[in-house]
Design a protein around this motif. Structure first.
Motif, PDB file in Angstrom:
ATOM      1  N   THR A  26       0.834  -1.191   0.000  1.00  0.00           N
ATOM      2  CA  THR A  26       0.000   0.000   0.000  1.00  0.00           C
ATOM      3  C   THR A  26       0.874   1.249   0.000  1.00  0.00           C
ATOM      4  O   THR A  26       2.082   1.201   0.261  1.00  0.00           O
ATOM      5  CB  THR A  26      -0.910   0.037   1.233  1.00  0.00           C
ATOM      6  OG1 THR A  26      -0.096   0.213   2.398  1.00  0.00           O
ATOM      7  CG2 THR A  26      -1.729  -1.246   1.358  1.00  0.00           C
ATOM      8  N   LEU A  27       0.246   2.397  -0.269  1.00  0.00           N
ATOM      9  CA  LEU A  27       0.979   3.659  -0.241  1.00  0.00           C
ATOM     10  C   LEU A  27       1.573   3.905   1.146  1.00  0.00           C
ATOM     11  O   LEU A  27       2.754   4.239   1.268  1.00  0.00           O
ATOM     12  CB  LEU A  27       0.050   4.812  -0.625  1.00  0.00           C
ATOM     13  CG  LEU A  27       0.661   6.214  -0.514  1.00  0.00           C
ATOM     14  CD1 LEU A  27       1.856   6.371  -1.432  1.00  0.00           C
ATOM     15  CD2 LEU A  27      -0.403   7.278  -0.805  1.00  0.00           C
ATOM     16  N   THR A  30       4.543   1.675   1.774  1.00  0.00           N
ATOM     17  CA  THR A  30       5.691   2.074   0.950  1.00  0.00           C
ATOM     18  C   THR A  30       6.359   3.318   1.509  1.00  0.00           C
ATOM     19  O   THR A  30       7.593   3.402   1.588  1.00  0.00           O
ATOM     20  CB  THR A  30       5.254   2.296  -0.500  1.00  0.00           C
ATOM     21  OG1 THR A  30       4.687   1.083  -1.020  1.00  0.00           O
ATOM     22  CG2 THR A  30       6.431   2.702  -1.376  1.00  0.00           C
ATOM     23  N   LEU A  47      11.070   3.200  -6.962  1.00  0.00           N
ATOM     24  CA  LEU A  47       9.659   3.189  -6.577  1.00  0.00           C
ATOM     25  C   LEU A  47       8.800   2.372  -7.527  1.00  0.00           C
ATOM     26  O   LEU A  47       8.756   2.626  -8.727  1.00  0.00           O
ATOM     27  CB  LEU A  47       9.134   4.630  -6.535  1.00  0.00           C
ATOM     28  CG  LEU A  47       7.649   4.820  -6.228  1.00  0.00           C
ATOM     29  CD1 LEU A  47       7.298   4.327  -4.823  1.00  0.00           C
ATOM     30  CD2 LEU A  47       7.261   6.299  -6.399  1.00  0.00           C
ATOM     31  N   HIS A  48       8.106   1.389  -6.957  1.00  0.00           N
ATOM     32  CA  HIS A  48       7.011   0.688  -7.615  1.00  0.00           C
ATOM     33  C   HIS A  48       5.722   1.037  -6.880  1.00  0.00           C
ATOM     34  O   HIS A  48       5.721   1.135  -5.647  1.00  0.00           O
ATOM     35  CB  HIS A  48       7.190  -0.830  -7.541  1.00  0.00           C
ATOM     36  CG  HIS A  48       8.214  -1.383  -8.466  1.00  0.00           C
ATOM     37  ND1 HIS A  48       7.900  -2.070  -9.618  1.00  0.00           N
ATOM     38  CD2 HIS A  48       9.568  -1.383  -8.401  1.00  0.00           C
ATOM     39  CE1 HIS A  48       9.005  -2.468 -10.219  1.00  0.00           C
ATOM     40  NE2 HIS A  48      10.041  -2.058  -9.499  1.00  0.00           N
ATOM     41  N   VAL A  49       4.634   1.192  -7.604  1.00  0.00           N
ATOM     42  CA  VAL A  49       3.326   1.333  -6.969  1.00  0.00           C
ATOM     43  C   VAL A  49       2.459   0.150  -7.369  1.00  0.00           C
ATOM     44  O   VAL A  49       2.668  -0.470  -8.417  1.00  0.00           O
ATOM     45  CB  VAL A  49       2.640   2.667  -7.350  1.00  0.00           C
ATOM     46  CG1 VAL A  49       3.408   3.849  -6.775  1.00  0.00           C
ATOM     47  CG2 VAL A  49       2.479   2.804  -8.867  1.00  0.00           C
ATOM     48  N   ARG A  50       1.503  -0.162  -6.512  1.00  0.00           N
ATOM     49  CA  ARG A  50       0.605  -1.294  -6.737  1.00  0.00           C
ATOM     50  C   ARG A  50      -0.843  -0.798  -6.802  1.00  0.00           C
ATOM     51  O   ARG A  50      -1.187   0.252  -6.249  1.00  0.00           O
ATOM     52  CB  ARG A  50       0.743  -2.316  -5.598  1.00  0.00           C
ATOM     53  CG  ARG A  50       2.151  -2.868  -5.384  1.00  0.00           C
ATOM     54  CD  ARG A  50       2.625  -3.756  -6.515  1.00  0.00           C
ATOM     55  NE  ARG A  50       3.902  -4.383  -6.207  1.00  0.00           N
ATOM     56  CZ  ARG A  50       4.036  -5.629  -5.736  1.00  0.00           C
ATOM     57  NH1 ARG A  50       2.963  -6.395  -5.527  1.00  0.00           N
ATOM     58  NH2 ARG A  50       5.232  -6.118  -5.467  1.00  0.00           N
ATOM     59  N   ASP A  51      -1.704  -1.581  -7.471  1.00  0.00           N
ATOM     60  CA  ASP A  51      -3.120  -1.249  -7.507  1.00  0.00           C
ATOM     61  C   ASP A  51      -3.816  -1.791  -6.257  1.00  0.00           C
ATOM     62  O   ASP A  51      -3.165  -2.328  -5.351  1.00  0.00           O
ATOM     63  CB  ASP A  51      -3.786  -1.751  -8.797  1.00  0.00           C
ATOM     64  CG  ASP A  51      -3.807  -3.278  -8.929  1.00  0.00           C
ATOM     65  OD1 ASP A  51      -3.607  -3.981  -7.909  1.00  0.00           O
ATOM     66  OD2 ASP A  51      -4.038  -3.766 -10.051  1.00  0.00           O
ATOM     67  N   HIS A  56       1.305  -4.916  -9.727  1.00  0.00           N
ATOM     68  CA  HIS A  56       2.181  -3.887 -10.292  1.00  0.00           C
ATOM     69  C   HIS A  56       1.373  -2.917 -11.152  1.00  0.00           C
ATOM     70  O   HIS A  56       0.520  -3.330 -11.944  1.00  0.00           O
ATOM     71  CB  HIS A  56       3.251  -4.584 -11.131  1.00  0.00           C
ATOM     72  CG  HIS A  56       4.095  -3.668 -11.951  1.00  0.00           C
ATOM     73  ND1 HIS A  56       4.867  -2.664 -11.409  1.00  0.00           N
ATOM     74  CD2 HIS A  56       4.296  -3.609 -13.305  1.00  0.00           C
ATOM     75  CE1 HIS A  56       5.510  -2.036 -12.386  1.00  0.00           C
ATOM     76  NE2 HIS A  56       5.184  -2.592 -13.529  1.00  0.00           N
ATOM     77  N   ARG A  62      -1.408   7.186  -9.101  1.00  0.00           N
ATOM     78  CA  ARG A  62      -0.792   6.547  -7.937  1.00  0.00           C
ATOM     79  C   ARG A  62       0.659   6.996  -7.772  1.00  0.00           C
ATOM     80  O   ARG A  62       1.135   7.222  -6.649  1.00  0.00           O
ATOM     81  CB  ARG A  62      -0.871   5.024  -8.076  1.00  0.00           C
ATOM     82  CG  ARG A  62      -2.284   4.479  -7.953  1.00  0.00           C
ATOM     83  CD  ARG A  62      -2.336   2.970  -8.164  1.00  0.00           C
ATOM     84  NE  ARG A  62      -3.707   2.480  -8.093  1.00  0.00           N
ATOM     85  CZ  ARG A  62      -4.312   2.117  -6.971  1.00  0.00           C
ATOM     86  NH1 ARG A  62      -3.666   2.179  -5.819  1.00  0.00           N
ATOM     87  NH2 ARG A  62      -5.564   1.697  -6.991  1.00  0.00           N
ATOM     88  N   TYR A  63       1.365   7.114  -8.876  1.00  0.00           N
ATOM     89  CA  TYR A  63       2.737   7.596  -8.796  1.00  0.00           C
ATOM     90  C   TYR A  63       2.790   9.016  -8.228  1.00  0.00           C
ATOM     91  O   TYR A  63       3.606   9.327  -7.352  1.00  0.00           O
ATOM     92  CB  TYR A  63       3.388   7.577 -10.180  1.00  0.00           C
ATOM     93  CG  TYR A  63       4.227   6.355 -10.470  1.00  0.00           C
ATOM     94  CD1 TYR A  63       5.123   5.854  -9.527  1.00  0.00           C
ATOM     95  CD2 TYR A  63       4.163   5.725 -11.711  1.00  0.00           C
ATOM     96  CE1 TYR A  63       5.908   4.749  -9.802  1.00  0.00           C
ATOM     97  CE2 TYR A  63       4.945   4.618 -11.992  1.00  0.00           C
ATOM     98  CZ  TYR A  63       5.823   4.137 -11.033  1.00  0.00           C
ATOM     99  OH  TYR A  63       6.606   3.043 -11.306  1.00  0.00           O
ATOM    100  N   ALA A  66       2.266   9.056  -4.521  1.00  0.00           N
ATOM    101  CA  ALA A  66       3.440   8.554  -3.802  1.00  0.00           C
ATOM    102  C   ALA A  66       4.577   9.570  -3.823  1.00  0.00           C
ATOM    103  O   ALA A  66       5.233   9.810  -2.796  1.00  0.00           O
ATOM    104  CB  ALA A  66       3.894   7.229  -4.409  1.00  0.00           C
TER     105      ALA A  66
END
Length: 252
Positions: A26-27, A30, A47-51, A56, A62-63, A66
């Motif tokens: 989660t945000l 992270t 940095l990777h973000v997830r739904d 992925h 979302r980016y 973050a």
């Protein structure tokens, strides 16, 4: 010896809670992990973000969320976004992410974006126009040949000279070893070197890379969950702190 920058890659595109309970998805997770790693000695974040389902994502919303929060809680930490396809996104979608987000720094896997050479050239040109720093991801000599051909024909600007050599592999799974870098070194002369590695020899690989002039060492749960003694790291920050300690000893 100059101590290289430590970059942390706390989650990646593929692993989940079943792999490690402290892998951030989660945000909030992270951001918390990034701050802990910053305090432990990581100067930069991959940095990777997830739904919402933990998959992925290259979602620019979302980016942005973050990046905004990271700038607030760790303003001194450099942040690199990924354009990684991970089998989910097309080169056009990778380009769209970089174009719409306009990040300061992004990683691009040469073998992924090269699936569409025209879009690849547009992506590198767009990055140059908007001032995005590019880090090229290479897994083997074939990837390096893509990079060198692009630099020779002008499709990859010469100032985009940063490469991260990945020691080991996801599929089929293969742990990295310190000697793996030697197979790539003849083709990376004149390029700025970063290194990451899969498996429990991660730290040995990174310390060896530091001795060979690497400017950035990437550590974290994206590539490896295990400490040198084979036990699970309790969190990403522990891996960062251990690497920092060993680098300082090595440089003394």
């Amino acid at each position: 010896m100059t101590v290289p920058m430590i970059m942390v890659a706390p989650n990646g595109a593929r692993r989940g809670k079943a792999d490690h309970a402290r892998l951030p998805l989660t945000l909030d997770e992270t951001i918390g992990e990034a701050l802990a790693c910053y305090n432990a000695g990581a100067a930069s974040l991959h940095l990777h973000v997830r739904d919402d389902a933990g998959r992925h994502s290259l979602d620019t919303g979302r980016y942005r969320e973050a990046l905004t929060e990271l700038a607030r809680v760790a303003p001194g930490m450099a942040v690199q976004i990924t354009t990684e396809a991970a089998g989910l996104y097309s080169p056009a979608q990778q380009f769209d992410c970089l174009h719409r987000l306009r990040p300061d720094w992004a990683s691009v896997a040469l073998r992924e974006i090269a699936r569409d050479p025209l879009i690849a050239a547009r992506l590198y040109a767009r990055a140059a126009d908007q001032g995005t720093r590019i880090q090229h991801i290479v897994y083997d000599r074939a990837d390096l040949e893509i990079l060198l051909r692009g630099r020779a024909d002008g499709s990859i600007p010469l100032h985009q000279d940063e490469v991260i050599c990945v020691l080991g592999a996801y599929d089929p799974p293969r742990a990295g070893a310190p000697g793996d870098l030697e197979a790539l070194r003849p083709r990376i002369a004149g390029l700025r070197l970063a290194v990451c590695a899969f498996g429990p020899a991660e730290q040995d690989c990174l310390l060896s890379a530091a001795r060979h002039g690497a400017e950035i060492l990437r550590v974290g749960f994206e590539n490896n969950l295990l400490s040198p003694d084979g036990s699970l790291w309790p969190n990403n920050a522990a891996a960062v702190a251990s690497l920092r300690c060993h680098l300082e000893r090595q440089a003394a």
